[in-house]
Design a protein around this motif. Structure first.
Motif, PDB file in Angstrom:
ATOM      1  N   SER A  76       0.417  -1.089  -0.004  1.00 26.33           N
ATOM      2  CA  SER A  76      -0.182  -0.770   0.051  1.00 26.33           C
ATOM      3  C   SER A  76       0.663   0.632  -0.106  1.00 26.33           C
ATOM      4  O   SER A  76       0.431   2.450   0.033  1.00 26.33           O
ATOM      5  N   PHE A  77       2.063   0.947  -0.098  1.00 23.25           N
ATOM      6  CA  PHE A  77       3.510   2.375  -0.063  1.00 23.25           C
ATOM      7  C   PHE A  77       3.284   3.518  -0.817  1.00 23.25           C
ATOM      8  O   PHE A  77       3.088   4.118  -1.105  1.00 23.25           O
ATOM      9  N   SER A  78       2.803   2.033  -2.052  1.00 24.04           N
ATOM     10  CA  SER A  78       3.050   2.974  -3.522  1.00 24.04           C
ATOM     11  C   SER A  78       1.444   4.074  -3.841  1.00 24.04           C
ATOM     12  O   SER A  78       1.227   4.418  -4.330  1.00 24.04           O
ATOM     13  N   GLY A  79       0.396   3.839  -2.357  1.00 24.32           N
ATOM     14  CA  GLY A  79      -0.950   5.039  -2.723  1.00 24.32           C
ATOM     15  C   GLY A  79      -0.785   5.805  -1.615  1.00 24.32           C
ATOM     16  O   GLY A  79      -1.411   6.825  -1.824  1.00 24.32           O
ATOM     17  N   LEU A  80       0.907   6.174  -1.065  1.00 28.61           N
ATOM     18  CA  LEU A  80       0.456   6.945  -0.099  1.00 28.61           C
ATOM     19  C   LEU A  80       0.482   8.029  -0.881  1.00 28.61           C
ATOM     20  O   LEU A  80       0.549   8.623  -2.129  1.00 28.61           O
ATOM     21  N   GLN A  81      -0.362   9.798  -0.212  1.00 22.40           N
ATOM     22  CA  GLN A  81      -0.476  10.557  -0.404  1.00 22.40           C
ATOM     23  C   GLN A  81       0.171  11.752   0.245  1.00 22.40           C
ATOM     24  O   GLN A  81      -0.163  11.844   1.213  1.00 22.40           O
ATOM     25  N   VAL A  82       1.457  12.185  -0.519  1.00 19.80           N
ATOM     26  CA  VAL A  82       2.347  13.283   0.298  1.00 19.80           C
ATOM     27  C   VAL A  82       2.739  14.255  -0.590  1.00 19.80           C
ATOM     28  O   VAL A  82       3.075  13.376  -1.442  1.00 19.80           O
ATOM     29  N   GLY A  83       1.782  15.406  -0.185  1.00 17.24           N
ATOM     30  CA  GLY A  83       2.553  16.477  -0.998  1.00 17.24           C
ATOM     31  C   GLY A  83       3.581  16.801  -1.017  1.00 17.24           C
ATOM     32  O   GLY A  83       4.189  17.749  -2.568  1.00 17.24           O
ATOM     33  N   GLY A  84       5.121  16.285   0.020  1.00 13.60           N
ATOM     34  CA  GLY A  84       6.515  16.686  -0.082  1.00 13.60           C
ATOM     35  C   GLY A  84       7.704  15.907  -0.442  1.00 13.60           C
ATOM     36  O   GLY A  84       7.301  14.859  -1.388  1.00 13.60           O
ATOM     37  N   ALA A  85       8.384  15.940  -0.060  1.00 17.47           N
ATOM     38  CA  ALA A  85       9.228  14.303   0.350  1.00 17.47           C
ATOM     39  C   ALA A  85       9.278  13.535   1.258  1.00 17.47           C
ATOM     40  O   ALA A  85       8.658  13.600   1.957  1.00 17.47           O
ATOM     41  N   ILE A  86       9.841  11.893   1.130  1.00 16.07           N
ATOM     42  CA  ILE A  86       9.269  10.552   1.928  1.00 16.07           C
ATOM     43  C   ILE A  86      11.125  10.513   2.336  1.00 16.07           C
ATOM     44  O   ILE A  86      12.404  10.087   1.249  1.00 16.07           O
ATOM     45  N   TYR A  87      11.492  10.678   3.013  1.00 16.47           N
ATOM     46  CA  TYR A  87      12.763  10.553   3.627  1.00 16.47           C
ATOM     47  C   TYR A  87      12.372   8.997   4.313  1.00 16.47           C
ATOM     48  O   TYR A  87      12.540   8.150   5.630  1.00 16.47           O
ATOM     49  N   ILE A 114      11.167  10.272  -2.596  1.00 13.80           N
ATOM     50  CA  ILE A 114      12.804   9.711  -1.461  1.00 13.80           C
ATOM     51  C   ILE A 114      13.816  10.528  -1.753  1.00 13.80           C
ATOM     52  O   ILE A 114      14.122  10.751  -2.823  1.00 13.80           O
ATOM     53  N   GLN A 115      14.049  10.981  -0.603  1.00 15.49           N
ATOM     54  CA  GLN A 115      14.492  11.685  -0.335  1.00 15.49           C
ATOM     55  C   GLN A 115      16.594  11.295   0.230  1.00 15.49           C
ATOM     56  O   GLN A 115      15.338  10.556   1.629  1.00 15.49           O
ATOM     57  N   ALA A 116      17.135  11.256  -0.335  1.00 15.81           N
ATOM     58  CA  ALA A 116      18.485  10.774   0.856  1.00 15.81           C
ATOM     59  C   ALA A 116      19.088  12.208   1.931  1.00 15.81           C
ATOM     60  O   ALA A 116      17.971  12.569   1.928  1.00 15.81           O
ATOM     61  N   ALA A 117      19.771  11.204   3.101  1.00 18.88           N
ATOM     62  CA  ALA A 117      19.930  12.023   4.087  1.00 18.88           C
ATOM     63  C   ALA A 117      20.343  13.240   3.506  1.00 18.88           C
ATOM     64  O   ALA A 117      20.501  14.186   4.352  1.00 18.88           O
ATOM     65  N   GLY A 126      19.466  15.577   1.421  1.00 23.00           N
ATOM     66  CA  GLY A 126      18.368  16.362   0.338  1.00 23.00           C
ATOM     67  C   GLY A 126      18.918  15.543  -0.872  1.00 23.00           C
ATOM     68  O   GLY A 126      18.780  14.803  -1.616  1.00 23.00           O
ATOM     69  N   LYS A 127      17.598  16.875  -1.465  1.00 24.17           N
ATOM     70  CA  LYS A 127      17.828  16.988  -2.978  1.00 24.17           C
ATOM     71  C   LYS A 127      19.367  16.851  -3.648  1.00 24.17           C
ATOM     72  O   LYS A 127      19.034  15.725  -4.658  1.00 24.17           O
ATOM     73  N   GLU A 128      20.321  17.404  -3.480  1.00 17.79           N
ATOM     74  CA  GLU A 128      21.883  17.380  -4.437  1.00 17.79           C
ATOM     75  C   GLU A 128      22.018  15.848  -3.863  1.00 17.79           C
ATOM     76  O   GLU A 128      21.903  15.275  -4.859  1.00 17.79           O
ATOM     77  N   ALA A 129      21.947  15.290  -2.434  1.00 20.15           N
ATOM     78  CA  ALA A 129      22.474  14.176  -2.741  1.00 20.15           C
ATOM     79  C   ALA A 129      21.346  13.033  -3.491  1.00 20.15           C
ATOM     80  O   ALA A 129      22.292  11.355  -3.660  1.00 20.15           O
ATOM     81  N   THR A 130      20.785  12.950  -3.612  1.00 20.03           N
ATOM     82  CA  THR A 130      19.454  12.346  -4.354  1.00 20.03           C
ATOM     83  C   THR A 130      20.052  12.059  -5.635  1.00 20.03           C
ATOM     84  O   THR A 130      19.788  11.091  -6.471  1.00 20.03           O
ATOM     85  N   GLU A 131      19.778  13.163  -5.715  1.00 15.51           N
ATOM     86  CA  GLU A 131      20.567  13.596  -7.801  1.00 15.51           C
ATOM     87  C   GLU A 131      21.561  12.938  -7.440  1.00 15.51           C
ATOM     88  O   GLU A 131      21.949  12.433  -9.103  1.00 15.51           O
ATOM     89  N   GLU A 132      23.046  12.678  -6.537  1.00 20.27           N
ATOM     90  CA  GLU A 132      23.718  12.154  -7.149  1.00 20.27           C
ATOM     91  C   GLU A 132      23.726  10.964  -6.834  1.00 20.27           C
ATOM     92  O   GLU A 132      24.560  10.128  -7.632  1.00 20.27           O
ATOM     93  N   ALA A 133      23.715  10.630  -5.945  1.00 23.58           N
ATOM     94  CA  ALA A 133      23.062   8.797  -6.078  1.00 23.58           C
ATOM     95  C   ALA A 133      22.376   8.459  -7.273  1.00 23.58           C
ATOM     96  O   ALA A 133      22.192   7.573  -7.967  1.00 23.58           O
ATOM     97  N   GLY A 134      21.408   9.238  -7.836  1.00 18.42           N
ATOM     98  CA  GLY A 134      21.083   8.409  -9.503  1.00 18.42           C
ATOM     99  C   GLY A 134      21.429   9.007 -10.682  1.00 18.42           C
ATOM    100  O   GLY A 134      22.184   8.016 -11.181  1.00 18.42           O
ATOM    101  N   GLN A 135      22.885   9.975 -10.434  1.00 18.31           N
ATOM    102  CA  GLN A 135      23.361   9.782 -11.157  1.00 18.31           C
ATOM    103  C   GLN A 135      24.809   8.747 -11.111  1.00 18.31           C
ATOM    104  O   GLN A 135      25.282   7.874 -12.058  1.00 18.31           O
ATOM    105  N   ALA A 136      25.048   7.928 -10.028  1.00 15.61           N
ATOM    106  CA  ALA A 136      25.798   7.333  -9.617  1.00 15.61           C
ATOM    107  C   ALA A 136      25.163   5.710 -10.114  1.00 15.61           C
ATOM    108  O   ALA A 136      25.758   4.911 -10.927  1.00 15.61           O
ATOM    109  N   LYS A 137      24.195   6.041 -10.213  1.00 15.24           N
ATOM    110  CA  LYS A 137      23.146   4.716 -10.852  1.00 15.24           C
ATOM    111  C   LYS A 137      24.010   4.493 -11.921  1.00 15.24           C
ATOM    112  O   LYS A 137      24.123   3.556 -12.327  1.00 15.24           O
ATOM    113  N   GLU A 138      23.100   6.072 -12.909  1.00 16.87           N
ATOM    114  CA  GLU A 138      23.500   6.042 -14.357  1.00 16.87           C
ATOM    115  C   GLU A 138      24.610   5.816 -14.732  1.00 16.87           C
ATOM    116  O   GLU A 138      25.297   4.653 -15.297  1.00 16.87           O
TER     117      GLU A 138
END
Length: 213
Positions: free
Chosen positions: A163-174, A191-194, A196-208
């Motif tokens: 059911s977690f996929s049905g969460l209604q959250v207006g901002g970020a989920i930590y 989903i935000q990393a520790a 915040g946004k910059e860390a999340t973007e870095e994690a995404g770039q690392a995966k790519e």
């Protein structure tokens, strides 16, 4: 002919036989009306910004029920600590001010599990459940509504309910600092990393980069 307060002159001029309000009285009435209208507009704007947060939100009695359910599952928790982090917003309903849950800070409250009733919460701002001992979440948790951020970081969550996929959250989920290894795709972008946004973007770039190698 001078006006007579109890005579026909006032009846003819004002129709009800009553003397007119003084300029000060009329001014005070207008100010009161403007203030009331301003409050109504503000309430409407807040409700629009967080759909359902007020209309079906939790008031004081509802939150008290959730607190008692939490204490039954977590007998070692301090009720005072649970209540300390509660914040309410006032909403005018039919001329009366009603309280609605706007934010709840339960950081480090010693929670190891949450009751099913917790999933019924409507929080217009943020909900803090970080730094507890939560190892799992009930299916009912997916019904929760949070207007801003949901903080579940620094727990013991190893998996998330469907059911977690049905969460209604207006901002970020930590969710950082949890052993969970799978996140539903629909909310993955929230989903935000520790860091915040910059860390999340870095994690995404690392995966790519890893995928390209």
């Amino acid at each position: 002919m001078p006006a007579q307060r109890d005579g026909c002159c006032y009846c003819a001029l004002f129709g009800d036989g009553k003397a007119p309000e003084s300029g000060m009285s009329r001014g005070n009435s207008m100010i009161a009306e403007i203030n009331q209208r301003s409050d109504e507009i503000q309430d409407a704007s807040m409700a629009e910004a967080t759909p359902g947060a007020f209309e079906s939100g939790h008031d004081v009695e509802d939150v008290n029920v959730v607190i008692q359910d939490v204490l039954k599952l977590n007998p070692g928790c301090d009720e005072g600590l649970l209540r300390q982090g509660i914040e309410y917003d006032g909403k005018v309903v039919k001329g009366k001010v009603e309280k609605r849950l706007s934010q709840w800070t339960l950081s480090g409250a010693g929670l190891s599990s949450l009751p099913d009733s917790f999933g019924d919460l409507r929080v217009s701002r943020s909900l803090y459940l970080d730094s507890n001992r939560l190892s799992s979440l009930n299916e009912s948790f997916g019904s929760i509504r949070v207007g801003r951020d949901l903080h579940l970081n620094d727990n013991l969550l190893s998996s998330l309910p469907d059911s977690f996929s049905g969460l209604q959250v207006g901002g970020a989920i930590y969710l950082h600092n949890n052993p969970v290894d799978a996140v539903p795709g629909r909310i993955a972008t929230q989903i935000q990393a520790a860091g915040g946004k910059e860390a999340t973007e870095e994690a995404g770039q690392a995966k790519e980069k890893e995928a390209a190698q």
